[in-house]
Write an enzyme that holds these catalytic residues in place. Structure first.
Site, PDB file in Angstrom:
ATOM      1  CB  CYS A 185     160.887 100.564 -64.252  1.00  0.00           C
ATOM      2  SG  CYS A 185     160.897 102.172 -63.440  1.00  0.00           S
ATOM      3  CG  LEU A 186     154.803 101.900 -63.170  1.00  0.00           C
ATOM      4  CD1 LEU A 186     154.075 102.567 -62.008  1.00  0.00           C
ATOM      5  CD2 LEU A 186     153.809 101.297 -64.156  1.00  0.00           C
TER       6      LEU A 186
ATOM      7  N   GLY B 254     154.611  99.464 -57.231  1.00  0.00           N
ATOM      8  CA  GLY B 254     155.284 100.456 -56.397  1.00  0.00           C
ATOM      9  C   GLY B 254     155.488 101.739 -57.168  1.00  0.00           C
TER      10      GLY B 254
ATOM     11  CD  GLN C 262     158.907 105.297 -60.535  1.00  0.00           C
ATOM     12  OE1 GLN C 262     158.530 104.853 -59.461  1.00  0.00           O
ATOM     13  NE2 GLN C 262     158.763 104.604 -61.650  1.00  0.00           N
TER      14      GLN C 262
ATOM     15  CG  HIS D 156     162.385  98.900 -58.815  1.00  0.00           C
ATOM     16  ND1 HIS D 156     162.655  98.340 -60.049  1.00  0.00           N
ATOM     17  CD2 HIS D 156     161.671 100.039 -59.085  1.00  0.00           C
ATOM     18  CE1 HIS D 156     162.149  99.113 -61.002  1.00  0.00           C
ATOM     19  NE2 HIS D 156     161.537 100.155 -60.444  1.00  0.00           N
ATOM     20  CD  GLU D 157     159.206 101.458 -56.315  1.00  0.00           C
ATOM     21  OE1 GLU D 157     159.562 102.516 -56.835  1.00  0.00           O
ATOM     22  OE2 GLU D 157     158.584 100.577 -56.930  1.00  0.00           O
TER      23      GLU D 157
ATOM     24  CG  HIS E  88     162.755 104.707 -58.946  1.00  0.00           C
ATOM     25  ND1 HIS E  88     163.096 105.088 -60.230  1.00  0.00           N
ATOM     26  CD2 HIS E  88     161.941 103.630 -59.090  1.00  0.00           C
ATOM     27  CE1 HIS E  88     162.519 104.270 -61.107  1.00  0.00           C
ATOM     28  NE2 HIS E  88     161.808 103.372 -60.437  1.00  0.00           N
TER      29      HIS E  88
HETATM   30  O1  GNR Z   1     155.138  97.820 -61.235  1.00  0.00           O
HETATM   31  C1  GNR Z   1     156.303  97.467 -61.050  1.00  0.00           C
HETATM   32  N1  GNR Z   1     156.620  96.173 -61.097  1.00  0.00           N
HETATM   33  C2  GNR Z   1     157.858  95.656 -60.748  1.00  0.00           C
HETATM   34  C3  GNR Z   1     158.142  94.343 -61.110  1.00  0.00           C
HETATM   35  C4  GNR Z   1     159.354  93.783 -60.776  1.00  0.00           C
HETATM   36  C5  GNR Z   1     160.270  94.520 -60.077  1.00  0.00           C
HETATM   37  C6  GNR Z   1     160.019  95.821 -59.729  1.00  0.00           C
HETATM   38  C7  GNR Z   1     158.815  96.387 -60.042  1.00  0.00           C
HETATM   39  S1  GNR Z   1     158.461  98.013 -59.574  1.00  0.00           S
HETATM   40  C8  GNR Z   1     157.342  98.494 -60.831  1.00  0.00           C
HETATM   41  C9  GNR Z   1     156.777  99.876 -60.545  1.00  0.00           C
HETATM   42  C10 GNR Z   1     157.885 100.893 -60.602  1.00  0.00           C
HETATM   43  O2  GNR Z   1     158.427 101.255 -61.589  1.00  0.00           O
HETATM   44  N2  GNR Z   1     158.298 101.351 -59.458  1.00  0.00           N
HETATM   45  O3  GNR Z   1     159.332 102.201 -59.411  1.00  0.00           O
HETATM   46 NI    NI Z   2     160.516 101.830 -61.175  1.00  0.00          NI
END
Ligand code: GNR
Ligand code: NI
Length: 167
Positions: A92-93, A46, A51, A134-135, A138
């Protein structure tokens, strides 16, 4: 298509609260295309516009095994969340190499506009549910490390700053 730069924690711009999209126009569609390309290249499941330093309520996701089922959520809104909670290992990236447990509702129903500007409703569990939440964090300027203890968060911050200097 353009590959965008992903902001890295503790960049203060990650704490910006995104604005609602007023119209799903060509500009938003280009942003979505660029975000998808950036997400696939980074091998993430995601990506939130926050980001890539664009502060509009746009999310792209793909939780499929074959990475061929892109999902676009514009102005997402959680309209229902289960009482049941689940603890998941999150990454998270924007915080590369860090994984830790976060507790969230197990199942959510989310309403969002799609690429055509139509309202869609999705019910999600598993990774898709985790990813949506999670997104959406952000977009509110929140990074998952903020759910961890201040001690852990400070260790992560120090590690990230060292890494950034080494790059
Ligand atoms: O790539 C992603 N993997 C992930 C794994 C477990 C819970 C949430 C995520 S989101 C993350 C990509 C990202 O940072 N999205 O904001
Ligand atoms: Ni993230």
């Amino acid at each position: 298509m353009t590959q965008l730069t992903i902001l890295r924690y503790p960049d203060p711009r990650l704490h910006t609260v995104a604005q609602a999209v007023t119209k799903v126009d060509a500009h938003v569609q280009t942003l979505v295309d660029d975000m998808l390309q950036t997400m696939y290249a980074a091998e993430g499941v995601g990506l939130a516009a926050t980001q890539v330093d664009v502060h509009q309520r746009v999310i792209v996701m793909d939780v499929s095994e074959d990475r061929n089922q892109p999902l676009v959520l514009i102005n997402p809104k959680i309209v229902w969340a289960s009482d049941e909670k689940k603890i998941n290992d999150e990454g998270c990236l924007s915080v590369p190499g860090i994984y830790d447990n976060v507790e969230r509702p197990a199942v959510v129903t989310v309403e969002a506009l799609d690429m055509d500007g139509n309202t869609q409703t999705y019910q999600a569990d598993g990774l898709k549910s985790v990813c949506i939440q999670h997104e959406m964090d952000h977009l509110m300027g929140k990074v998952f490390v903020e759910y961890l203890s201040p001690l852990k968060r400070n260790r992560i911050k120090t590690k990230m700053i060292k890494q950034l200097k080494a790059d």
